[in-house]
Design a protein around this motif. Structure first.
Motif, mmCIF file in Angstrom:
data_model
loop_
_atom_site.group_PDB
_atom_site.id
_atom_site.type_symbol
_atom_site.label_atom_id
_atom_site.label_comp_id
_atom_site.label_asym_id
_atom_site.label_seq_id
_atom_site.Cartn_x
_atom_site.Cartn_y
_atom_site.Cartn_z
ATOM 1 N N GLU A 18 0.825 -1.205 0.000
ATOM 2 C CA GLU A 18 0.000 0.000 0.000
ATOM 3 C C GLU A 18 0.863 1.260 0.000
ATOM 4 N N SER A 19 0.308 2.326 -0.530
ATOM 5 C CA SER A 19 0.934 3.643 -0.442
ATOM 6 C C SER A 19 0.065 4.511 0.445
ATOM 7 N N VAL A 20 0.687 5.264 1.325
ATOM 8 C CA VAL A 20 -0.056 6.140 2.217
ATOM 9 C C VAL A 20 0.605 7.517 2.227
ATOM 10 N N THR A 21 -0.167 8.508 2.602
ATOM 11 C CA THR A 21 0.379 9.854 2.745
ATOM 12 C C THR A 21 0.799 10.064 4.196
ATOM 13 N N LEU A 22 1.623 11.045 4.415
ATOM 14 C CA LEU A 22 1.986 11.387 5.790
ATOM 15 C C LEU A 22 0.779 11.932 6.549
ATOM 16 N N GLU A 23 -0.134 12.552 5.832
ATOM 17 C CA GLU A 23 -1.373 13.012 6.472
ATOM 18 C C GLU A 23 -2.170 11.824 7.004
ATOM 19 N N TRP A 24 -2.285 10.762 6.213
ATOM 20 C CA TRP A 24 -2.987 9.553 6.653
ATOM 21 C C TRP A 24 -2.289 8.954 7.867
ATOM 22 N N LEU A 25 -0.955 8.846 7.810
ATOM 23 C CA LEU A 25 -0.198 8.304 8.923
ATOM 24 C C LEU A 25 -0.390 9.141 10.183
ATOM 25 N N SER A 26 -0.370 10.449 10.032
ATOM 26 C CA SER A 26 -0.571 11.341 11.177
ATOM 27 C C SER A 26 -1.924 11.112 11.835
ATOM 28 N N GLU A 27 -2.946 10.934 11.024
ATOM 29 C CA GLU A 27 -4.283 10.665 11.567
ATOM 30 C C GLU A 27 -4.320 9.335 12.307
#
Length: 60
Positions: A18-27
């Protein structure tokens, strides 16, 4: 192998494609701390470490 390596290995096995954004990780980190407030300090340190990873002046 550290105990935490098992969790990291599981993460790679289950979600490694999967690819995730840092925004997603932060949430997700915020959600984790909301559920597990005793981990607030380690998550804060981890997030700060990630944020400063490329800083040449910061040795910590």
């Amino acid at each position: 192998m550290y105990f935490t390596d098992r969790g990291i290995e599981e993460l790679v096995e289950r979600r490694g494609d999967e690819s995730v954004t840092l925004e997603w990780l932060s949430e997700r980190l915020r959600d984790f701390v909301d559920i597990n407030p005793e981990f607030e300090t380690p998550i804060e340190r981890f997030a700060t470490w990630l944020a400063r990873l490329d800083d040449e002046d910061d040795d910590a």
